[in-house]
Design an enzyme around this catalytic site. Structure first.
Site, mmCIF file in Angstrom:
data_model
loop_
_atom_site.group_PDB
_atom_site.id
_atom_site.type_symbol
_atom_site.label_atom_id
_atom_site.label_comp_id
_atom_site.label_asym_id
_atom_site.label_seq_id
_atom_site.Cartn_x
_atom_site.Cartn_y
_atom_site.Cartn_z
ATOM 1 N N CYS A 173 22.638 -4.278 4.002
ATOM 2 C CA CYS A 173 21.239 -4.139 4.414
ATOM 3 C C CYS A 173 21.022 -3.106 5.507
ATOM 4 C CB CYS A 173 20.691 -5.497 4.842
ATOM 5 S SG CYS A 173 20.699 -6.694 3.495
ATOM 6 N N HIS A 313 14.737 -5.586 12.670
ATOM 7 C CA HIS A 313 15.219 -6.032 11.357
ATOM 8 C C HIS A 313 14.341 -7.196 10.909
ATOM 9 C CE1 HIS A 313 18.020 -6.546 8.083
ATOM 10 N NE2 HIS A 313 18.174 -7.814 8.389
ATOM 11 N N GLU A 324 18.832 -10.785 17.122
ATOM 12 C CA GLU A 324 18.372 -9.474 17.564
ATOM 13 C C GLU A 324 17.468 -9.555 18.785
ATOM 14 O OE1 GLU A 324 15.985 -7.005 15.027
ATOM 15 O OE2 GLU A 324 15.365 -8.704 13.807
ATOM 16 N N LYS A 345 8.917 -6.475 7.413
ATOM 17 C CA LYS A 345 9.342 -7.354 6.319
ATOM 18 C C LYS A 345 8.348 -8.487 6.114
ATOM 19 C CE LYS A 345 14.366 -6.587 6.650
ATOM 20 N NZ LYS A 345 14.434 -5.693 7.829
ATOM 21 N N HIS A 350 12.105 -8.006 2.048
ATOM 22 C CA HIS A 350 13.406 -7.451 2.407
ATOM 23 C C HIS A 350 14.035 -6.826 1.164
ATOM 24 C CE1 HIS A 350 17.184 -6.690 4.089
ATOM 25 N NE2 HIS A 350 17.513 -7.871 4.561
ATOM 26 N N PHE A 409 24.823 -8.120 5.819
ATOM 27 C CA PHE A 409 25.962 -8.953 5.462
ATOM 28 C C PHE A 409 27.243 -8.121 5.535
ATOM 29 C CE2 PHE A 409 23.634 -12.245 2.563
ATOM 30 C CZ PHE A 409 23.015 -12.753 3.687
#
Length: 426
Positions: A173, A313, A324, A345, A350, A409
């Site tokens: 990602c 993110h 974050e 998002k 996403h 990931f």
């Protein structure tokens, strides 16, 4: 001391294909309106799945200008990339015919490659999964292109006539951030004058939905798709899968100035780190993301208190949002509490590897218009997420430097700093 202009890299063209908005202008309008593009999945029957919603792109390849041959040989994600790259080049005003093709390159990011095409072809050659030994005679002639993500870069290179460095970046990602960061480094290293760079993914398929269902990463708020993506909200319970693409024209600052190009932003800093910790888990202190932010700011020669906006993110999972938030506090210090942070998002979902580039597009447009896009659906902030997340409504604000971050990931943590070329440096 600043870099010489032939070592500085700027964005001069933007193309976007996103849920609810095809084209950069429409994309920016959707964000500033705070509209969401999340809905019940329409590509297949989602009823067997735990999470039945996604952010889909209303994309017609023929209407988008692709030829029958291009449509036949390419996966949906590759089609996004071709169309979006053409928009970026047109926006840049570049005369591709006047460029040295050997000094023009391509970098495309993707997390899951040709997932849609492979899923469709497997269903065809296996007769809907009924055959243990598949019949390859039913496959499309260009099935090999679906198996190798490098075909994405090939297609874009053909579309723009690039014969220089060409590569695919696949780092989960963070692919969209890393593709742009890598392309900027190619230019700084003197290997190209112009790079067409960005990321694309079209992962909305049964196999992808099933995988995220298995680890409960996606939201099961199926009764309210429009408000299901809720980054930083106390009621959030997972992300909404999306798809899309963003592509940029990057070039040397002196090259852009010589032709009188419009400059959206300088790619002033980039860094990536890995947490070497867990495939999907994150340490709560955000140390690796904080380190990526620190190094990116150092490369940009920008003090933390010069950051005007953070494009987060902001996936809408509890561990990521807290992770974050901690990273912003660790890297920006007290300035983190004074800096608007938002997650797009909440509106476009996403899109895995593509989202980092889509978020860079949002960041560059925030600088262009001096407007910070909002975090939609944020009504009740999580007490552990106590920064200014720009809830619900876009905000007019002077934006000269933006930090955009991603988490993927495998432990990937990346940060890109965009700034105005005329900014003062340390």
């Amino acid at each position: 001391m600043s870099r010489p202009d032939d070592r500085r890299v700027v964005i001069t063209g933007i193309g976007v294909t996103a849920p609810g908005a095809i084209g950069t202008k429409n994309f920016w309008q959707l964000l500033t309106d705070g509209r969401t593009a999340t809905r019940r999945i329409s590509f297949f029957d989602p009823s067997p799945f735990r999470s039945q919603i996604a952010a889909e792109v209303d994309f017609d390849a023929e209407l988008a200008g692709l030829t029958p041959q291009e449509i036949r040989r390419t996966d949906r994600a590759a089609q996004f990339a071709i169309v979006t790259a053409r928009e970026a080049v047109e926006d840049s005003g570049l005369d591709l015919g006047a460029l040295d093709p050997a000094r023009t390159g391509v970098t495309i990011g993707s997390a899951v490659g040709a997932t849609t095409g492979l899923d469709q072809e497997y269903r065809t050659v296996s007769d809907g999964g009924r055959l243990d030994v598949v019949d390859g005679t039913y496959a499309v002639p260009h099935l090999y292109n679906f198996l190798v993500p490098s075909s994405f870069a090939t297609e874009v290179a053909w579309a723009v006539g690039a014969e220089g460095p060409s590569t695919v970046v696949s780092t989960g990602c963070t692919s969209g951030l890393d593709a742009v960061g890598y392309a900027a480094e190619v230019i700084r290293d003197g290997l190209a004058d112009v790079m067409v760079a960005g990321a694309t993914d079209a992962p909305i398929s049964p196999i992808t939905v099933a995988c995220f269902d298995a680890i409960k990463a996606t939201t099961a708020r199926n009764d309210d798709p429009e408000h299901a993506s809720r980054p930083f909200d106390a009621s959030r319970n997972g992300f909404v899968l999306g798809e899309g693409c963003a592509v940029f024209v990057l070039e040397r600052l002196d090259h852009a100035r010589a032709r009188g190009a419009h400059v959206y932003a300088e790619v002033a800093g980039y860094a990536t780190r890995s947490n070497a910790f867990h495939m999907t888990g994150l340490r709560p202190d955000g140390r690796e993301m904080a380190e990526a932010i620190r190094v990116a700011l150092d490369e940009a020669r920008l003090d933390a208190d010069r950051v005007d906006y953070v494009n987060a993110h902001g996936s809408g999972t509890k561990q990521n949002d807290r992770h974050e938030t901690a990273a912003f506090k660790a890297s920006l210090g007290e300035h983190a509490y004074r800096t608007p942070v938002s997650s797009i998002k909440s509106m476009v979902g996403h899109s895995l590897g593509a989202i980092g580039s889509i978020e860079i597009a949002a960041s560059a447009l925030a600088m262009e218009h001096h407007v910070v896009p909002p975090t939609a659906n944020l009504h009740t902030p999580d007490p552990e997420c106590d920064l200014d997340y720009v809830p619900l409504t876009a905000r007019d604000q002077l934006v000269d430097a933006v930090l955009s971050v991603g988490s993927g990931f495998g432990g990937f943590q990346s940060a890109v700093v965009l700034a105005r070329p005329e900014r003062s440096v340390r």
